[in-house]
Enzyme design. Structure first.
Site, PDB file in Angstrom:
ATOM      1  N   GLY A 104      -9.254   8.223  -2.371  1.00  0.00           N
ATOM      2  CA  GLY A 104      -9.941   9.468  -2.084  1.00  0.00           C
ATOM      3  C   GLY A 104     -10.712   9.437  -0.778  1.00  0.00           C
ATOM      4  N   ARG A 156       4.250  16.880 -14.898  1.00  0.00           N
ATOM      5  CA  ARG A 156       3.728  17.419 -16.148  1.00  0.00           C
ATOM      6  C   ARG A 156       4.069  16.581 -17.368  1.00  0.00           C
ATOM      7  NH1 ARG A 156       5.361  23.793 -14.867  1.00  0.00           N
ATOM      8  NH2 ARG A 156       4.420  23.820 -12.768  1.00  0.00           N
ATOM      9  N   HIS A 177       1.341   4.968  -2.462  1.00  0.00           N
ATOM     10  CA  HIS A 177       0.895   5.815  -3.572  1.00  0.00           C
ATOM     11  C   HIS A 177       2.090   6.481  -4.240  1.00  0.00           C
ATOM     12  CE1 HIS A 177      -3.488   5.708  -2.679  1.00  0.00           C
ATOM     13  NE2 HIS A 177      -3.049   5.454  -1.457  1.00  0.00           N
ATOM     14  N   HIS A 187       0.856  -1.195   0.000  1.00  0.00           N
ATOM     15  CA  HIS A 187       0.000   0.000   0.000  1.00  0.00           C
ATOM     16  C   HIS A 187       0.886   1.237   0.000  1.00  0.00           C
ATOM     17  CE1 HIS A 187      -3.991   1.948   0.942  1.00  0.00           C
ATOM     18  NE2 HIS A 187      -3.128   2.950   1.097  1.00  0.00           N
ATOM     19  N   GLU A 220     -11.399   3.826   6.335  1.00  0.00           N
ATOM     20  CA  GLU A 220     -10.371   4.780   6.783  1.00  0.00           C
ATOM     21  C   GLU A 220     -11.081   6.001   7.356  1.00  0.00           C
ATOM     22  OE1 GLU A 220      -6.520   7.245   4.990  1.00  0.00           O
ATOM     23  OE2 GLU A 220      -8.080   6.519   3.627  1.00  0.00           O
ATOM     24  N   ASP A 250      -5.956   3.629  -9.477  1.00  0.00           N
ATOM     25  CA  ASP A 250      -7.163   3.832  -8.668  1.00  0.00           C
ATOM     26  C   ASP A 250      -8.051   4.935  -9.213  1.00  0.00           C
ATOM     27  OD1 ASP A 250      -5.628   6.062  -7.900  1.00  0.00           O
ATOM     28  OD2 ASP A 250      -6.330   5.986  -5.830  1.00  0.00           O
ATOM     29  N   ASP A 285       1.713   4.193   2.865  1.00  0.00           N
ATOM     30  CA  ASP A 285       0.682   5.033   2.262  1.00  0.00           C
ATOM     31  C   ASP A 285       1.304   6.148   1.418  1.00  0.00           C
ATOM     32  OD1 ASP A 285      -1.906   5.693   1.626  1.00  0.00           O
ATOM     33  OD2 ASP A 285      -2.381   6.632   3.541  1.00  0.00           O
TER      34      ASP A 285
END
Length: 358
Positions: free
Chosen positions: A186, A76, A23, A21, A216, A153, A294
């Site tokens: 989110g 970008r 990101h 887990h 969460e 996700d 996370d």
């Protein structure tokens, strides 16, 4: 740091590890952000008036969101993504992490977004550029001895259920190598999982795995919905399942692992204190759990730190760490030969350094 903490940290540092887990956009360290600011000539003063800090901190969730969005505005090009992936891989390699399943939010990269330093809208990446950036970063990670697979996700508080940007992308020709799952991230409050059931059904039909966040910022009913409506095979966080024994029983019956992130939970107010984290209660209840970071760049943590916290504050000893690592390996969506190799490496390490003691 106490001698006990120093001893367990040294042992944890050498333990071969995996992470499930994590990101990509949340892995950006201060140094990575500094590199991208220089690359694009961006001005961070609107977010950090005194200049880029030595470590990120924030007073509340909106403050975190403002800083995070500035970091996102620096991604970008595909080359920017490759830089972030490579920096993440270097960090993972330094911690003896052999494999990670990394979540990335494609939706955030395809849409036009403001450049914080000018207010001008920057055009989003093409699907090809996004794919190529991830693929190049993944190749660089492999050269550092770290295998990465991707979870894409849906950001439930940004992409509404009537949008199909993410699932259309996943069904298209430009997905990255190593794509293994669909997630739902989110803010949960006001954004339930059930409306995304069709998106997940389409992803499962592609052979992808269901790995949503739940439990969460919302309670046990969010975990129930992830299981029943999305067919969750693992769940990000899930700690609030303990509010309903029936949901706990569902997790156990379906053999679903929770990807637990103590520092994140404390910083974002899911739990009041680290030493009050429900990790011990989850394990005592018989729920499968593994430890994770996370958003390690923004939360100033890493996997070693999370495992040390578990030992210092939550009663996890060396044998527990070994058991959770092996369980995480079994829950990972990696090729069987890679699974066997990592499991063998962990067992060899344990044979050479028996996990007795705390």
């Amino acid at each position: 740091m106490s001698p006990k903490s120093e001893s367990i940290e040294a042992w944890i540092r050498e333990l071969p590890k995996i992470e499930l887990h994590l990101h990509l956009e949340g892995s950006m360290s201060v140094q990575t952000v500094k590199t991208l600011i220089g690359r694009h000539g961006a001005d961070p003063s609107g977010v950090w008036p005194a200049g880029l800090p030595e470590a990120f901190s924030f007073k509340d969730f909106p403050d975190f969101g403002r800083q995070f969005l500035f970091g996102l505005s620096l991604l970008r090009t595909g080359d920017d993504l490759a830089i972030v992936v490579e920096d993440l891989a270097n960090t993972l390699a330094s911690q003896n992490v052999r494999y990670a399943e990394v979540t990335t939010t494609a939706f955030s990269h395809f849409l036009d977004k403001p450049a914080f330093d000018t207010g001008v809208m920057e055009s989003g990446m093409s699907t090809v550029e996004y794919r190529d950036g991830l693929n190049e970063g993944r190749r660089r990670a492999a050269r550092r001895g770290v295998d990465l697979n991707w979870i894409v996700d849906i950001p439930r508080d940004l992409e509404m259920p009537d949008s199909s940007v993410t699932i259309d992308y996943l069904e298209g020709p430009d997905t990255p190598d190593g794509l293994i799952g669909i997630g739902l991230g989110g803010y949960e409050v006001g954004f339930p999982a059930a409306p995304y059931a069709d998106h997940f059904a389409r992803a499962l039909a592609l052979g992808l795995h269901s790995i949503p966040h739940a439990g969460e910022t919302e309670g046990a009913d969010s975990v129930r919905s992830a299981l029943e409506d999305l067919g969750a095979e693992r769940i990000g966080h899930g700690v609030r399942c303990l509010e309903d024994p029936e949901v706990v029983a569902m997790l156990i019956d379906r053999n679903v692992m929770l990807e637990v992130c103590p520092t994140s939970n404390a910083l974002l107010g899911v739990v009041d204190t680290l030493d009050g984290h429900p990790l011990p209660a989850l394990r005592e209840a018989g729920v499968r759990v593994c430890l994770n970071t996370d958003d390690p760049g923004w939360f100033a943590t890493d996997l070693i730190s999370e495992l040390v916290i578990a030992s210092d504050l939550l009663g996890i000893d060396r044998a527990d760490h070994v058991a959770m690592q092996l369980d995480a390996v079994s829950a990972a969506f990696m090729p069987p030969e890679r699974r066997d190799a990592i499991e063998a490496e962990i067992r060899q390490f344990v044979a050479a350094t028996p996990p007795g003691g705390s």
